[in-house]
Design a protein around this motif. Structure first.
Motif, short mmCIF file in Angstrom:
data_model
loop_
_atom_site.label_atom_id
_atom_site.label_comp_id
_atom_site.label_asym_id
_atom_site.label_seq_id
_atom_site.Cartn_x
_atom_site.Cartn_y
_atom_site.Cartn_z
N GLU A 21 15.01 66.02 43.22
CA GLU A 21 15.29 64.90 42.33
C GLU A 21 16.74 64.96 41.84
N THR A 22 17.38 63.81 41.76
CA THR A 22 18.74 63.73 41.22
C THR A 22 18.67 63.52 39.71
N LYS A 23 19.15 64.51 38.96
CA LYS A 23 19.11 64.44 37.50
C LYS A 23 20.41 63.91 36.92
N HIS A 24 21.49 64.01 37.72
CA HIS A 24 22.79 63.45 37.31
C HIS A 24 23.49 63.03 38.60
N PRO A 25 24.03 61.82 38.66
CA PRO A 25 24.64 61.33 39.91
C PRO A 25 25.92 62.02 40.32
N LEU A 26 26.51 62.83 39.41
CA LEU A 26 27.80 63.45 39.72
C LEU A 26 27.73 64.97 39.84
N VAL A 27 26.57 65.55 39.58
CA VAL A 27 26.47 67.01 39.66
C VAL A 27 25.02 67.41 39.90
N SER A 28 24.85 68.48 40.68
CA SER A 28 23.50 68.98 40.94
C SER A 28 23.53 70.46 41.21
N LEU A 29 22.47 71.14 40.83
CA LEU A 29 22.27 72.54 41.17
C LEU A 29 21.04 72.59 42.07
N ILE A 30 21.26 72.96 43.33
CA ILE A 30 20.21 72.84 44.34
C ILE A 30 19.71 74.21 44.76
N ASP A 139 21.94 74.24 34.71
CA ASP A 139 20.61 73.69 35.00
C ASP A 139 19.94 73.20 33.72
N CYS A 140 20.09 73.96 32.65
CA CYS A 140 19.51 73.57 31.36
C CYS A 140 20.10 72.25 30.86
N GLU A 141 21.42 72.09 31.02
CA GLU A 141 22.07 70.86 30.58
C GLU A 141 21.65 69.68 31.44
N LEU A 142 21.46 69.90 32.74
CA LEU A 142 21.01 68.81 33.61
C LEU A 142 19.60 68.37 33.24
N LYS A 143 18.75 69.31 32.86
CA LYS A 143 17.39 68.98 32.45
C LYS A 143 17.36 68.27 31.10
N TRP A 144 18.38 68.48 30.28
CA TRP A 144 18.45 67.86 28.96
C TRP A 144 18.52 66.35 29.07
N GLY A 145 19.25 65.87 30.10
CA GLY A 145 19.43 64.44 30.26
C GLY A 145 20.86 64.02 29.95
N ILE A 146 21.20 62.82 30.30
CA ILE A 146 22.58 62.33 30.17
C ILE A 146 22.77 61.64 28.82
N ASP A 147 23.83 62.06 28.11
CA ASP A 147 24.23 61.39 26.88
C ASP A 147 25.75 61.49 26.74
N GLU A 148 26.28 61.13 25.60
CA GLU A 148 27.74 61.08 25.42
C GLU A 148 28.39 62.46 25.46
N TYR A 149 27.60 63.52 25.34
CA TYR A 149 28.14 64.87 25.35
C TYR A 149 28.03 65.55 26.71
N SER A 150 27.30 64.93 27.62
CA SER A 150 26.98 65.58 28.90
C SER A 150 28.22 66.00 29.68
N LYS A 151 29.16 65.09 29.83
CA LYS A 151 30.34 65.37 30.65
C LYS A 151 31.10 66.58 30.14
N ALA A 152 31.35 66.63 28.84
CA ALA A 152 32.12 67.73 28.26
C ALA A 152 31.37 69.05 28.40
N ILE A 153 30.07 69.03 28.14
CA ILE A 153 29.29 70.26 28.19
C ILE A 153 29.16 70.77 29.62
N ILE A 154 28.86 69.87 30.55
CA ILE A 154 28.73 70.27 31.95
C ILE A 154 30.06 70.80 32.48
N SER A 155 31.14 70.10 32.16
CA SER A 155 32.47 70.55 32.59
C SER A 155 32.78 71.94 32.04
N ASN A 156 32.45 72.16 30.77
CA ASN A 156 32.68 73.47 30.16
C ASN A 156 31.86 74.56 30.85
N CYS A 157 30.62 74.24 31.19
CA CYS A 157 29.75 75.20 31.87
C CYS A 157 30.30 75.56 33.25
#
Length: 290
Positions: A21-30, A139-157
């Motif tokens: 399943e695609t949880k975010h269109p720009l990033v995935s952990l497979i 992976d935890c952030e991807l499961k959280w879902g997309i919101d206004e903080y997602s990009k910054a947090i994912i990038s930091n991770c």
């Protein structure tokens, strides 16, 4: 390599290859333990693979002086990614997820993305635990879902993961010191032969890109290895070698300074004088007569 189509979402394509399943269109952990529908895929994304078992030692460059708990390989956008079955994970992320972030501004600092496959990173058990912890955070952030903080947090991770990879590569250069010393001798031989042959007067100066193929290395790996072993980049090291040879010629021959300058590939005697004084503290004329 096929042409990259701007309308294709390769994060989704990679997920589909593993029925994920695609949880975010720009990033995935497979999880790559399952069978993929495809062998190789050229994408528009960065990719980081962690293989715990089944890595071909020869293909990934592992030697007796390397750890063997896991292997990491890296790929830049437009590079083919091997999706064949393996016991490991793959992080894939589109450049847009890091655009205008601190990671996006320094992604080029992570030169290992351009290393050859046989210049892979080989991890100890302790290092693998750190890498897995970073991946778990993503992976935890991807499961959280997309919101206004997602990009910054994912990038930091992702940046945290890559910083650790940079640290572990630095460690690997230390454990490979003896092999690197052998490679350095080969580099010295290549530079010395080039300078003594007079080719510098008629051809462009040596670069990491010209030397690396003779050593079966990527230019990026050679440059990073050189920095670890000497504290100098390849271009800086070549400059020092030119001055060392100039000093030798100034003391052991009667060659005019202009001829030495030309032989060593300087565009003009004035340029040679400037570089020589910057490195040695005196001019070529002062060195010869002092």
């Amino acid at each position: 390599m096929r042409n990259i189509c701007d309308t294709t979402n390769y994060v989704c394509e990679c997920n589909r290859a593993f029925d994920k399943e695609t949880k975010h269109p720009l990033v995935s952990l497979i999880d790559m333990s399952g069978k993929s529908r495809q062998g190789n895929m050229a994408t528009d994304c960065y990719a980081v693979k962690v293989v715990c078992d089944g890595c071909n030692d020869e293909r990934c460059g592992r030697q007796y002086y390397d750890f063997s708990e896991a292997t990491m390989t890296f790929a830049t956008p437009a590079t083919e990614i091997d999706l064949r079955q393996c016991d490991g994970k793959m992080l894939i992320f589109h450049p847009d997820i890091i655009k205008c972030t601190p990671l996006g501004m320094r992604i080029k600092d992570f030169s290992f993305f351009k290393y050859h496959t046989d210049e892979a990173l080989h991890l100890s058990n302790c290092e693998l635990k750190v890498i897995n912890k970073c991946l778990d955070g993503i992976d935890c952030e991807l499961k959280w879902g997309i919101d206004e903080y997602s990009k910054a947090i994912i990038s930091n991770c992702i940046e945290l993961l890559l910083n650790y990879c940079q640290r572990f590569y630095a460690r690997q250069f230390i454990t490979r010191h003896e092999a690197n010393a052998t490679a350095m001798k080969a580099v010295d031989g290549i530079i010395d032969r080039f300078l003594r042959s007079g080719k510098a007067a008629a051809h462009s100066m040596l670069t990491a890109g010209k030397i690396a193929p003779e050593l079966n290395m990527s230019a990026e790996y050679l440059n990073d290895m050189m920095k670890r072993e000497t504290g100098k980049s390849v271009s800086e090291y070549i400059q020092l070698k030119r001055i060392l040879m100039a000093k030798e010629l100034l003391l052991s021959t009667d060659m005019p300074i202009g001829d030495i300058s030309s032989m060593l590939g300087f565009c003009a005697e004035s340029c040679f004088n400037t570089v020589f004084k910057k490195i040695t503290g005196c001019t070529p004329h002062e060195y010869r007569n002092g």
